[in-house]
Motif scaffolding. Structure first.
Motif, short mmCIF file in Angstrom:
data_model
loop_
_atom_site.label_atom_id
_atom_site.label_comp_id
_atom_site.label_asym_id
_atom_site.label_seq_id
_atom_site.Cartn_x
_atom_site.Cartn_y
_atom_site.Cartn_z
N ALA A 1 55.67 -41.01 -48.23
CA ALA A 1 54.69 -40.47 -49.18
C ALA A 1 54.09 -39.18 -48.62
CB ALA A 1 53.60 -41.50 -49.45
N PHE A 2 53.75 -39.17 -47.32
CA PHE A 2 53.19 -37.97 -46.70
C PHE A 2 54.23 -36.85 -46.68
CE2 PHE A 2 51.89 -35.28 -43.11
CZ PHE A 2 50.54 -35.08 -43.43
N GLN A 3 55.47 -37.22 -46.42
CA GLN A 3 56.57 -36.25 -46.44
C GLN A 3 56.68 -35.60 -47.81
OE1 GLN A 3 60.54 -37.92 -45.84
NE2 GLN A 3 60.88 -36.55 -44.12
N GLY A 4 56.42 -36.39 -48.85
CA GLY A 4 56.51 -35.88 -50.21
C GLY A 4 55.49 -34.79 -50.51
N LEU A 5 54.35 -34.79 -49.79
CA LEU A 5 53.39 -33.71 -49.97
C LEU A 5 54.02 -32.37 -49.63
CD1 LEU A 5 50.23 -35.30 -48.26
CD2 LEU A 5 50.80 -35.29 -50.69
N GLY A 6 54.77 -32.34 -48.52
CA GLY A 6 55.45 -31.10 -48.12
C GLY A 6 56.60 -30.75 -49.03
N VAL A 7 57.36 -31.78 -49.44
CA VAL A 7 58.49 -31.53 -50.33
C VAL A 7 58.01 -30.96 -51.66
CG1 VAL A 7 60.40 -32.61 -51.59
CG2 VAL A 7 59.90 -33.32 -49.26
N GLY A 8 56.86 -31.46 -52.16
CA GLY A 8 56.30 -30.92 -53.40
C GLY A 8 55.98 -29.45 -53.28
N GLY A 9 55.42 -29.06 -52.12
CA GLY A 9 55.12 -27.65 -51.90
C GLY A 9 56.37 -26.80 -51.85
N LEU A 10 57.38 -27.26 -51.12
CA LEU A 10 58.60 -26.48 -50.99
C LEU A 10 59.32 -26.36 -52.34
CD1 LEU A 10 59.92 -27.98 -47.62
CD2 LEU A 10 58.78 -25.78 -47.97
N THR A 11 59.36 -27.46 -53.09
CA THR A 11 60.03 -27.45 -54.40
C THR A 11 59.39 -26.45 -55.35
OG1 THR A 11 60.60 -29.78 -54.13
CG2 THR A 11 60.73 -28.89 -56.34
N ALA A 12 58.05 -26.46 -55.41
CA ALA A 12 57.35 -25.58 -56.34
C ALA A 12 57.32 -24.14 -55.86
CB ALA A 12 55.92 -26.09 -56.56
N LEU A 13 57.02 -23.95 -54.57
CA LEU A 13 56.76 -22.60 -54.06
C LEU A 13 58.00 -21.73 -53.98
CD1 LEU A 13 54.24 -23.58 -51.26
CD2 LEU A 13 53.70 -22.39 -53.39
N VAL A 14 59.15 -22.32 -53.66
CA VAL A 14 60.37 -21.51 -53.59
C VAL A 14 60.66 -20.88 -54.95
CG1 VAL A 14 62.87 -21.62 -53.30
CG2 VAL A 14 61.39 -22.73 -51.63
N GLN A 15 60.53 -21.68 -56.02
CA GLN A 15 60.75 -21.14 -57.37
C GLN A 15 59.73 -20.06 -57.71
OE1 GLN A 15 63.15 -21.78 -59.41
NE2 GLN A 15 64.09 -23.69 -58.76
N LEU B 1 46.66 -18.27 -56.16
CA LEU B 1 45.39 -17.92 -55.53
C LEU B 1 45.52 -17.42 -54.10
CD1 LEU B 1 43.41 -21.11 -56.66
CD2 LEU B 1 43.51 -18.92 -57.83
N PHE B 2 46.48 -17.95 -53.33
CA PHE B 2 46.55 -17.67 -51.90
C PHE B 2 47.89 -17.05 -51.52
CE2 PHE B 2 43.50 -21.35 -51.67
CZ PHE B 2 42.41 -20.58 -51.26
N SER B 3 48.04 -16.75 -50.23
CA SER B 3 49.27 -16.21 -49.68
C SER B 3 50.42 -17.21 -49.87
CB SER B 3 49.10 -15.90 -48.19
OG SER B 3 50.36 -15.72 -47.57
N LYS B 4 51.45 -16.78 -50.58
CA LYS B 4 52.58 -17.67 -50.84
C LYS B 4 53.33 -17.99 -49.55
CE LYS B 4 53.13 -15.89 -55.54
NZ LYS B 4 51.92 -15.05 -55.49
N LYS B 5 53.42 -17.02 -48.64
CA LYS B 5 54.10 -17.26 -47.36
C LYS B 5 53.39 -18.34 -46.56
CE LYS B 5 53.89 -14.18 -43.97
NZ LYS B 5 54.24 -12.96 -43.18
N LEU B 6 52.06 -18.24 -46.48
CA LEU B 6 51.28 -19.22 -45.72
C LEU B 6 51.43 -20.61 -46.32
CD1 LEU B 6 49.25 -19.59 -43.41
CD2 LEU B 6 47.42 -19.20 -45.06
N LEU B 7 51.49 -20.69 -47.64
CA LEU B 7 51.62 -21.99 -48.31
C LEU B 7 52.98 -22.62 -48.02
CD1 LEU B 7 49.98 -21.17 -51.75
CD2 LEU B 7 49.07 -22.66 -49.97
N VAL B 8 54.05 -21.82 -48.08
CA VAL B 8 55.39 -22.35 -47.77
C VAL B 8 55.43 -22.86 -46.33
CG1 VAL B 8 57.83 -21.81 -47.58
CG2 VAL B 8 56.52 -20.86 -49.46
#
Length: 543
Positions: free
Chosen positions: A104-118, A69-76
């Motif tokens: 747990a809060f750190q995991g929010l960012g890790v989830g984004g990086l894990t999914a978005l890079v792929q 839906l949104f800018s992938k760069k901004l999300l990463v």
């Protein structure tokens, strides 16, 4: 995008992935010191890992949906900022509760990086060419996994202490942010946003309750008790509600259930869960084995991890390049799982006396299997998915692997705690009978048998007892993980191999027919003759 443009953008993405991987590996060798310093227990040790995995699991599909839906760069970049804030809070945590919350809060960012890079790589590169670049992903994965424990060990043994482990990823995150700003330029899809927050909340709640039950049952309350029944019933109710919301209510569900109508996606997802249990659940405790069963320092434990990651590095690069050249990927998945099963089964035979060279060889065997399996499972799903579902499908596979990992870490951590506690209690009784410990020492130790001790402060007989107990218990964990790896192998056997597409968009009818090997009338067609060395590919003519 040209190869040069892809490589420039890939640099920032790989730095972001390096940060995500470093967040878990750099802490692995610090965990015994962290839990000892903050007066935590084996359950606390488990939840420092599970907290990150849990929030990463719950948010990975949301990040994947946002990428549609949104800018992938901004999300990463947003994921990098969230990760950095969590790292700072974890570094100054005064107790286990704050540390687990920060993780747990750190995991929010890790989830984004894990999914978005792929997802971003899938947007830039066709499935056929993706193997060429997945080798770089494997190399970064291996580098982070090797350097993480080593860096963590060195930092823990330095004046910075364990708190420094949460700070060393921040400079890399800052560099990744700047590089992505300059190099990553992708078109942004503009459409109405409908994020399924209710579904994500229900899924996270259901999984959390199961993990709480698994990690606390047997210590805080009985496995068969009213508390256990309440937790399991509430978890099943939440998961049932989540399935209903995903199927009937959500306009754009976190987990589109229609994806599972595709056999490849369904089987790859099931295999990912099992691999998550076997890989995360067993290997996360290897550093505890080296430090508590073998008396190693954090730095020495980090050096031992090179064996597994070296195998992973070699197999991920080789498999990626060969898949790019041939377009065939299933044989690597099957062969990789054979190595994983063999490696985990052999690790199940280790104890506190096993020669370190033998342990290293078993770890290398496991690493070779994981390197040929993990990335290629995602590739098989991406190749079968429509472009509009690419983000959701990629993140679903990553999500279910994390669910398996969370469950594996929690369940096997509970098994480890129970087995060590039982073994230590029995051993203390024997030491008392033989006169090697006094009744006062016995009374003190029996109050803390579920805790992770500071081995250096223990009397020699009790230290030897703890080392033997941990060594035997960790070997037992790998034997428990073997059946899960076998189930993953069976799932992979039934995945149908489809030749990799040569486009990033939706394949044309002609190309689809060519990939299937038949046309609508049933006539045979030539398979495409791929120009692997060039930037493009040419498709054979239909007969």
């Amino acid at each position: 995008m040209t190869h040069r443009e892809i490589m420039e953008a890939l640099t920032g993405l790989l730095l972001a992935m390096f940060v995500a991987m470093l967040s878990s590996t750099v802490v692995s060798n610090a965990l015994p010191a962290i839990v000892t310093d903050l007066h935590g227990s084996q359950t606390g040790y488990t939840w420092v890992v599970v907290a990150t995995l849990l929030t990463m699991t719950a948010t990975t599909p949301i990040w994947g949906k946002l990428a549609d839906l949104f800018s992938k760069k901004l999300l990463v970049q947003a994921a990098l900022v969230i990760f950095s804030i969590g790292s700072v809070v974890a570094a100054i945590a005064p107790n286990m509760g704050v540390l687990i919350g920060a993780r747990a809060f750190q995991g929010l960012g890790v989830g984004g990086l894990t999914a978005l890079v792929q997802v971003v790589i899938a947007s830039m590169v066709s499935p056929r060419e993706r193997g060429r670049y997945s080798g770089y992903i494997g190399a970064v994965f291996a580098t982070a996994t090797v350097s993480g424990p080593l860096l963590g060990g060195l930092v823990v043994d330095s004046p910075l202490g364990w708190r420094g482990c949460f700070m060393i990823g921040l400079p890399v995150a800052a560099i990744a942010f700047v590089v992505l700003q300059k190099t990553l330029h992708l078109p942004t899809v503009k459409r109405e946003v409908r994020i399924d927050y209710l579904g994500a909340t229900l899924i996270m709640g259901g999984i959390s309750l199961i993990l709480v039950w698994v990690s606390l049952a047997g210590n805080n309350f009985d496995w068969i008790s009213g508390t256990s029944a309440a937790l399991v019933a509430a978890s099943l109710l939440l998961i049932a509600a989540a399935l209903w919301v995903e199927a009937r209510v959500a306009a754009e569900p976190v987990i589109p259930l229609r994806l599972f109508r595709d056999r490849t996606t369904a089987l790859a997802t099931a295999a990912s869960v099992m691999i998550g249990v076997a890989m995360f659940g067993a290997t996360v405790y290897l550093s505890q084995y080296f430090q508590l069963a073998r008396g190693m320092s954090p730095t020495e434990a980090g050096l031992m991890s090179i064996a597994m990651v070296g195998g992973l590095l070699v197999s991920s690069i080789i498999s990626g390049r060969v898949i790019t050249r041939t377009g065939l990927w299933k044989r690597w998945l099957v062969g990789g799982m054979v190595f994983v099963i063999a490696g985990i089964a052999l690790l199940g035979t280790i104890d506190a006396e096993t020669p370190l060279l033998v342990v290293g060889a078993y770890m290398a065997l496991t690493g070779i299997g994981l390197g040929a399996t993990m990335q290629n499972l995602v590739l098989s799903v991406q190749n079968n998915t429509a472009p509009e579902d690419l983000g959701a499908a990629s993140s679903v596979v990553a999500m279910f692997r994390s669910i398996g990992g969370s469950a594996g870490v929690a369940a096997l951590g509970a098994v480890l705690a129970h087995q060590v506690t039982s073994s230590v209690k029995d051993g203390l009784g024997a030491l008392l009978a033989s006169g090697q410990v006094s009744p006062e020492q016995l009374a003190q130790m029996q109050h803390s048998t579920g805790d992770i001790p500071d081995l250096a402060a223990l009397p020699a007989p009790i230290r030897a007892l703890y080392e033997a107990s941990f060594g035997e218990a960790v070997g037992h964990l790998f034997m428990v993980a073997v059946p899960f790896a076998i189930v993953a192998f069976v799932c992979i056997l039934f995945i149908k191999e489809v030749p990799l597409r040569t486009t990033t968009g939706s394949p044309s009818v002609a190309e689809s027919e060519i990939e299937a090997g038949v046309v609508a009338t049933g006539e045979a067609v030539d398979y495409p003759a791929f120009d692997v060395e060039g930037e493009g590919a040419r498709v054979g003519e239909r007969r």
